[in-house]
Scaffold this motif. Structure first.
Motif, short mmCIF file in Angstrom:
data_model
loop_
_atom_site.label_atom_id
_atom_site.label_comp_id
_atom_site.label_asym_id
_atom_site.label_seq_id
_atom_site.Cartn_x
_atom_site.Cartn_y
_atom_site.Cartn_z
N SER A 17 0.82 -1.22 0.00
CA SER A 17 0.00 0.00 0.00
C SER A 17 0.85 1.26 0.00
O SER A 17 0.56 2.22 -0.70
CB SER A 17 -0.93 0.02 1.22
OG SER A 17 -1.87 -1.02 1.15
N HIS A 18 1.92 1.25 0.81
CA HIS A 18 2.69 2.47 1.02
C HIS A 18 3.85 2.63 0.03
O HIS A 18 4.40 3.73 -0.08
CB HIS A 18 3.22 2.51 2.45
CG HIS A 18 2.17 2.83 3.46
ND1 HIS A 18 2.19 3.97 4.23
CD2 HIS A 18 1.05 2.17 3.82
CE1 HIS A 18 1.14 3.99 5.02
NE2 HIS A 18 0.42 2.91 4.80
N SER A 47 -2.80 8.02 6.87
CA SER A 47 -1.66 7.14 7.12
C SER A 47 -0.46 7.52 6.29
O SER A 47 0.69 7.40 6.75
CB SER A 47 -2.07 5.69 6.84
OG SER A 47 -0.99 4.81 7.05
N PHE A 48 -0.69 7.96 5.05
CA PHE A 48 0.42 8.42 4.22
C PHE A 48 1.18 9.54 4.91
O PHE A 48 2.42 9.58 4.92
CB PHE A 48 -0.11 8.91 2.87
CG PHE A 48 -0.08 7.88 1.78
CD1 PHE A 48 0.19 6.55 2.03
CD2 PHE A 48 -0.34 8.24 0.46
CE1 PHE A 48 0.22 5.61 1.02
CE2 PHE A 48 -0.32 7.31 -0.56
CZ PHE A 48 -0.03 5.99 -0.28
N ASP A 98 -12.80 13.38 6.51
CA ASP A 98 -13.07 12.04 7.02
C ASP A 98 -13.43 11.05 5.92
O ASP A 98 -13.29 9.84 6.11
CB ASP A 98 -14.21 12.08 8.05
CG ASP A 98 -13.83 12.85 9.32
OD1 ASP A 98 -12.61 12.97 9.58
OD2 ASP A 98 -14.73 13.34 10.01
N LEU A 99 -13.90 11.53 4.79
CA LEU A 99 -14.32 10.62 3.72
C LEU A 99 -13.15 10.16 2.85
O LEU A 99 -13.30 9.21 2.08
CB LEU A 99 -15.38 11.29 2.84
CG LEU A 99 -16.70 11.66 3.52
CD1 LEU A 99 -17.65 12.30 2.52
CD2 LEU A 99 -17.35 10.42 4.15
N ALA A 100 -12.02 10.81 2.97
CA ALA A 100 -10.86 10.42 2.16
C ALA A 100 -10.24 9.14 2.71
O ALA A 100 -10.17 8.92 3.92
CB ALA A 100 -9.82 11.54 2.17
N HIS A 101 -9.79 8.28 1.81
CA HIS A 101 -9.11 7.05 2.20
C HIS A 101 -7.84 7.41 2.98
O HIS A 101 -7.18 8.40 2.70
CB HIS A 101 -8.75 6.26 0.94
CG HIS A 101 -8.25 4.87 1.20
ND1 HIS A 101 -6.95 4.62 1.61
CD2 HIS A 101 -8.86 3.67 1.14
CE1 HIS A 101 -6.79 3.32 1.78
NE2 HIS A 101 -7.93 2.71 1.49
N PRO A 102 -7.46 6.59 3.98
CA PRO A 102 -6.26 6.92 4.78
C PRO A 102 -4.98 7.04 3.96
O PRO A 102 -4.09 7.80 4.35
CB PRO A 102 -6.17 5.75 5.76
CG PRO A 102 -7.56 5.22 5.87
CD PRO A 102 -8.17 5.43 4.53
N ASN A 103 -4.88 6.31 2.86
CA ASN A 103 -3.67 6.37 2.03
C ASN A 103 -3.94 7.22 0.79
O ASN A 103 -3.97 6.71 -0.33
CB ASN A 103 -3.23 4.96 1.61
CG ASN A 103 -2.89 4.07 2.78
OD1 ASN A 103 -2.44 4.55 3.83
ND2 ASN A 103 -3.10 2.78 2.62
N THR A 104 -4.12 8.50 1.00
CA THR A 104 -4.47 9.39 -0.10
C THR A 104 -3.38 10.43 -0.32
O THR A 104 -2.79 10.95 0.63
CB THR A 104 -5.82 10.10 0.17
OG1 THR A 104 -6.86 9.11 0.20
CG2 THR A 104 -6.15 11.11 -0.92
N VAL A 105 -3.14 10.73 -1.58
CA VAL A 105 -2.17 11.76 -1.96
C VAL A 105 -2.81 12.69 -2.98
O VAL A 105 -3.61 12.26 -3.82
CB VAL A 105 -0.88 11.12 -2.54
CG1 VAL A 105 -1.19 10.26 -3.75
CG2 VAL A 105 0.15 12.18 -2.91
#
Length: 220
Positions: A17-18, A47-48, A98-105
């Motif tokens: 994922s990362h 998380s990113f 809050d709606l964005a995925h934790p691993n978003t760029v």
């Protein structure tokens, strides 16, 4: 589910994922921009933002913007290669809600020939990714299929013209999404196809008077 879903991608890095997903997001952002990147503001969410140095996400994102695949052995040295290539970059931690995925760029890119684009995407697991926004237009595609991306004037018949050009050359549309801000203004269309799209087809679509810009995205 296939074997790729079980064992994950062939990659360099500790996390699909990362690292692998981050490389792929950079690859897609580069393809959407349509030219080599001169400067990139790379905004990291969730998380990113919390673990990007420890997991090598920063190295992977820059590697993707350089056009490297997830299994490129140079990824740990991507910053050095970026400097040699004239790619300037900066990382910024942001909160995309809050709606964005934790691993978003979110990439804010400027190309060497002057093109500019803002692209948002997420690494959703196992090296898979999802692009969710381009220049303020909400959309979704993974890049696993060939993608034809157009920006066009929102007028009747544009979709039919583009799809008929593809159909006449035996290209089947697997999925289609449209996004616009205002009726009659600019709109973005995403066509995912089962077949590759030739330079001739891209040229024919680009020549349509209603089309402002077109991108073909074929990562594999």
């Amino acid at each position: 589910m296939n074997i790729y879903d079980i064992i994950g991608p062939i990659m360099v890095g500790p996390s699909s994922s990362h690292t692998a997903g981050a490389v792929r997001l950079g690859n897609l952002a580069l393809a959407i921009l349509g030219e080599p990147v001169k400067y990139a503001v790379i905004e990291l969410h969730g998380s990113f933002a919390q673990t990007y140095r420890g997991h090598g996400t920063d190295l992977a994102l820059v590697a993707g913007l350089l056009g490297w695949p997830p299994d490129d052995l140079r990824i740990p040295q991507s910053f050095e290669y970026a400097e040699k290539d004239g790619l300037e970059y900066s990382f910024v931690k942001v909160n995309l809600g809050d709606l964005a995925h934790p691993n978003t760029v979110r990439f804010k890119l400027k190309g060497k020939n002057g093109a500019e684009s803002q692209i948002t995407g997420s690494s959703v697991g196992g090296g898979s990714v999802l692009i969710t926004d381009i220049d303020g237009f909400s959309l979704e595609f993974t890049g696993e299929l060939t993608v034809l991306l157009t920006m066009h004037h929102d007028k009747p018949g544009v979709v039919a013209l583009v799809t008929s050009i593809l159909s006449n050359q035996g290209v089947n549309v697997a999925a289609m999404r449209l996004s616009r801000h205002n009726k009659g203004g600019l709109a973005v269309m995403v066509l995912e196809t089962d077949q590759s799209i030739s330079n001739e087809l891209v040229g024919a679509i680009k020549a349509l008077p209603q089309i402002k810009a077109v991108r073909r995205i074929q990562l594999s």
